[in-house]
Motif scaffolding. Structure first.
Motif, mmCIF file in Angstrom:
data_model
loop_
_atom_site.group_PDB
_atom_site.id
_atom_site.type_symbol
_atom_site.label_atom_id
_atom_site.label_comp_id
_atom_site.label_asym_id
_atom_site.label_seq_id
_atom_site.Cartn_x
_atom_site.Cartn_y
_atom_site.Cartn_z
ATOM 1 N N TRP A 307 -7.812 -5.370 7.105
ATOM 2 C CA TRP A 307 -6.875 -4.278 7.436
ATOM 3 C C TRP A 307 -5.550 -4.833 7.407
ATOM 4 O O TRP A 307 -4.543 -4.408 6.915
ATOM 5 C CB TRP A 307 -7.321 -3.679 8.517
ATOM 6 C CG TRP A 307 -8.746 -2.779 8.924
ATOM 7 C CD1 TRP A 307 -9.718 -3.171 9.302
ATOM 8 C CD2 TRP A 307 -8.674 -1.590 8.103
ATOM 9 N NE1 TRP A 307 -10.763 -2.044 9.030
ATOM 10 C CE2 TRP A 307 -10.222 -1.032 8.000
ATOM 11 C CE3 TRP A 307 -8.026 -0.974 7.189
ATOM 12 C CZ2 TRP A 307 -10.396 0.141 7.707
ATOM 13 C CZ3 TRP A 307 -8.375 0.430 6.506
ATOM 14 C CH2 TRP A 307 -9.631 0.721 6.629
ATOM 15 N N CYS A 308 -5.648 -6.165 7.915
ATOM 16 C CA CYS A 308 -4.068 -6.795 8.083
ATOM 17 C C CYS A 308 -3.718 -6.914 6.346
ATOM 18 O O CYS A 308 -2.299 -6.826 6.066
ATOM 19 C CB CYS A 308 -4.085 -8.008 8.736
ATOM 20 S SG CYS A 308 -4.216 -7.670 10.509
ATOM 21 N N LEU A 309 -4.504 -7.574 5.527
ATOM 22 C CA LEU A 309 -4.137 -7.657 4.079
ATOM 23 C C LEU A 309 -3.654 -6.447 3.529
ATOM 24 O O LEU A 309 -2.826 -6.140 2.717
ATOM 25 C CB LEU A 309 -5.184 -8.237 3.385
ATOM 26 C CG LEU A 309 -5.180 -8.245 1.842
ATOM 27 C CD1 LEU A 309 -3.972 -9.370 1.550
ATOM 28 C CD2 LEU A 309 -6.421 -8.781 1.120
ATOM 29 N N SER A 310 -4.398 -5.119 3.780
ATOM 30 C CA SER A 310 -4.256 -3.821 3.434
ATOM 31 C C SER A 310 -2.738 -3.357 3.764
ATOM 32 O O SER A 310 -2.019 -2.872 2.934
ATOM 33 C CB SER A 310 -5.232 -2.768 3.956
ATOM 34 O OG SER A 310 -6.472 -3.267 3.169
ATOM 35 N N LYS A 311 -2.487 -3.632 5.167
ATOM 36 C CA LYS A 311 -1.170 -3.241 5.859
ATOM 37 C C LYS A 311 -0.188 -4.190 4.865
ATOM 38 O O LYS A 311 1.075 -3.689 4.510
ATOM 39 C CB LYS A 311 -1.113 -3.618 7.173
ATOM 40 C CG LYS A 311 -1.972 -2.486 8.144
ATOM 41 C CD LYS A 311 -1.698 -1.344 7.966
ATOM 42 C CE LYS A 311 -2.388 -0.563 9.045
ATOM 43 N NZ LYS A 311 -1.946 1.127 9.238
ATOM 44 N N LEU A 312 -0.338 -5.383 4.801
ATOM 45 C CA LEU A 312 0.692 -6.210 4.149
ATOM 46 C C LEU A 312 0.983 -5.607 2.819
ATOM 47 O O LEU A 312 2.082 -5.425 2.068
ATOM 48 C CB LEU A 312 0.418 -7.529 3.928
ATOM 49 C CG LEU A 312 1.115 -8.649 3.259
ATOM 50 C CD1 LEU A 312 2.590 -8.912 3.985
ATOM 51 C CD2 LEU A 312 0.545 -10.025 2.898
ATOM 52 N N LEU A 313 0.044 -5.251 1.856
ATOM 53 C CA LEU A 313 0.082 -4.828 0.516
ATOM 54 C C LEU A 313 0.576 -3.507 0.260
ATOM 55 O O LEU A 313 1.086 -3.055 -0.355
ATOM 56 C CB LEU A 313 -1.298 -5.190 -0.294
ATOM 57 C CG LEU A 313 -1.601 -6.564 -0.281
ATOM 58 C CD1 LEU A 313 -3.097 -6.754 -1.137
ATOM 59 C CD2 LEU A 313 -0.621 -7.346 -1.108
ATOM 60 N N ASP A 314 0.425 -2.749 1.391
ATOM 61 C CA ASP A 314 0.911 -1.356 1.266
ATOM 62 C C ASP A 314 2.652 -1.460 1.232
ATOM 63 O O ASP A 314 3.066 -0.304 0.750
ATOM 64 C CB ASP A 314 0.539 -0.580 2.668
ATOM 65 C CG ASP A 314 -0.881 -0.092 2.567
ATOM 66 O OD1 ASP A 314 -1.526 -0.234 1.546
ATOM 67 O OD2 ASP A 314 -1.484 0.215 3.757
ATOM 68 N N GLY A 315 3.086 -2.301 1.867
ATOM 69 C CA GLY A 315 4.522 -2.600 1.602
ATOM 70 C C GLY A 315 5.193 -3.033 0.334
ATOM 71 O O GLY A 315 6.187 -3.147 0.290
ATOM 72 N N MET A 316 4.419 -3.478 -0.483
ATOM 73 C CA MET A 316 4.723 -4.103 -1.730
ATOM 74 C C MET A 316 3.628 -3.704 -2.917
ATOM 75 O O MET A 316 3.054 -4.376 -3.715
ATOM 76 C CB MET A 316 4.663 -5.560 -1.938
ATOM 77 C CG MET A 316 3.461 -6.255 -1.220
ATOM 78 S SD MET A 316 3.740 -8.119 -1.063
ATOM 79 C CE MET A 316 5.094 -8.032 0.430
ATOM 80 N N GLN A 317 3.417 -2.262 -3.097
ATOM 81 C CA GLN A 317 2.318 -1.818 -3.645
ATOM 82 C C GLN A 317 2.673 -2.151 -5.302
ATOM 83 O O GLN A 317 1.705 -2.431 -6.028
ATOM 84 C CB GLN A 317 2.157 -0.161 -3.841
ATOM 85 C CG GLN A 317 1.529 -0.007 -2.365
ATOM 86 C CD GLN A 317 1.091 1.692 -1.829
ATOM 87 O OE1 GLN A 317 1.156 2.151 -2.999
ATOM 88 N NE2 GLN A 317 1.233 1.852 -0.925
#
Length: 458
Positions: A307-317
């Motif tokens: 989930w934290c990886l997902s949140k991080l990558l959501d900001g740099m899709q």
């Protein structure tokens, strides 16, 4: 007559008393100075901000008013804390030396010079100590203890480093995985962890006959990349760790079809693995074994990483979609920023025919994880996560500061030497001090250029 009487009164016994008083004062002064030096040693002074005396304590509220960018203001506030320590030492010296004003003046001069000398030692000391400074720990404790965490304040604190044992909770909050409301935290984490388990059973724990050819090829690529991830840390060579990493990456890729799995995302999962494992295992990562954990804890660990990886990558899709346009855009900005900051380096690299994409693409793709010692990565990521949505743009300033660490060296190298040097940067002996210098310069340049985009126009 008065003069004669005074001279007569200076008996040997009076002289001994005065000498004893001076000796006592010297002893108290030296002890005070040692105490202050002990407090100052190991404090992290960012960049080139020197520890100097102030005539009056620094007003923290005025600093915050002058610096609206709360995320990056703490480094400067911390220098003020050291100034107040120095002034407190002088005040204590003054209070202990009032019987003799001449001695007081001499001692104050000595105090100033010795404390200023101490500041030079501070700059040479390990600069990761800020995160474990007792005053900072108290600030973090206060910020996290309320019913609702104020994220703006937490970002301000986290930018300059987070105490190790608080890092898991702080990272979850900064990324929006855990809610600011502490009453809802336990229920939300339980629900998200169960959701991850459902995803694993639905997408990962199935036979290959139920996968498409693209999914099979993607899973194979992930299986190849996992053993190559952080090869210098033995912990990541454990088969069970690689299997956890494989589950996280494959599940993420299936649920994000716009990008799928891209090489480099495997590196981005490693800081989360280390930080969240630290909640279950003691000591350094080199001494860890994931087999010591229960299956439930391993599942929770993987869910938190996912989930934290997902949140991080959501900001740099767009960094990981086809042709990775987001990274290409940032590489161009980096080239322009370096040209403005250090034109001789920029001109030399251009004359040698070196393109920034040849070395900086990997920096943006892996967020410097492959360029610095792994034990410094979590400290760097404290700043990354504190930046929040502004991270992609701030990466340009961090990477410019990182590159120009070797400004003089780069100007002496030809094309082939530049390529080899930038692929194998001499950071293996770096400590927190070098990393803090990079971040401090990035902060300074961001303050200078970010609100003046015309400076970076071609």
């Amino acid at each position: 007559m008065r003069s004669t009487n005074n001279n007569n009164n200076n008996s040997p016994e009076d002289q001994r008393k005065k000498e004893s008083t001076l000796t006592s004062l010297d002893s108290r002064f030296n002890q005070t100075l040692r105490n202050v030096q002990g407090l100052l040693k190991g404090r992290s002074i960012p960049g080139k901000i020197l520890l100097t005396r102030r005539s009056d304590p620094l007003d923290e509220s005025s600093v915050q008013e002058r610096t609206p960018e709360y995320e990056r203001s703490l480094s400067y506030n911390e220098a003020g804390s050291s100034d107040r320590l120095a002034k407190a030492a002088e005040e204590e010296v003054q209070s202990t030396s009032k019987p003799n004003n001449n001695t007081n003046v001499i001692k104050l001069k000595t105090s100033t010079s010795e404390i200023e000398n101490t500041s030079k030692e501070v700059q040479k000391s390990a600069m990761g100590a800020r995160a474990t400074d007792s005053a900072r720990v108290m600030k973090f404790t206060k910020a996290l203890s309320g019913t609702t965490v104020i994220l703006e304040k937490l970002r301000e604190l986290a930018w300059s480093g987070i105490p190790d044992y608080m890092r898991p909770d702080v990272w979850r909050l900064l990324l929006g995985y855990a809610p600011p409301n502490s009453d809802r935290k336990e229920g939300i984490l339980r629900r998200k962890r169960l959701e991850y388990l459902d995803c694993v059973s639905q997408y990962y724990d199935i036979p290959d006959t139920e996968r498409s050819d693209d999914e099979i090829n993607m899973l194979r690529q992930i299986a190849v990349d996992c053993p190559r991830t952080v090869p210098d840390v033995s912990f990541f060579q454990e088969p069970q760790v690689q299997k956890s990493l494989e589950r996280i990456l494959y599940t993420w890729a299936i649920r994000h079809p716009a990008s799928g799995y891209v090489q480099g995302i495997n590196d981005l999962a490693t800081p989360f693995l280390v930080v969240f494992l630290s909640e279950y295992l003691e000591g350094g990562a080199d001494n860890w074994s994931i087999s010591d954990l229960s299956l439930e804890n391993i599942s929770n660990l993987e869910a938190d990483c996912y989930w934290c990886l997902s949140k991080l990558l959501d900001g740099m899709q767009d960094h990981y979609t086809f042709a990775q346009p987001g990274i290409q855009r940032l590489v161009f900005k980096l080239k322009e920023l370096v040209r403005r900051i250090d034109e001789p380096v920029s001109r030399h690299m251009e004359e040698q025919g070196l393109e920034f994409l040849q070395f900086a693409f990997r920096w943006f793709n892996c967020l410097l994880i492959r360029e610095i010692p792994f034990h410094l990565v979590t400290r760097l990521w404290d700043t990354y996560l504190a930046e929040g949505d502004a991270l992609p743009d701030f990466l340009v300033y961090i990477f410019a500061s990182f590159l120009l660490t070797w400004s003089d060296k780069l100007q002496k190298l030809d094309f082939q030497e530049l390529v080899m040097f930038l692929q194998h940067l001499p950071t293996q002996n770096w400590t927190h001090q070098e990393l803090e210098m990079v971040l401090s310069r990035a902060f300074m340049w961001h303050s200078m250029f970010n609100n003046s985009p015309s400076h970076l126009a071609s």
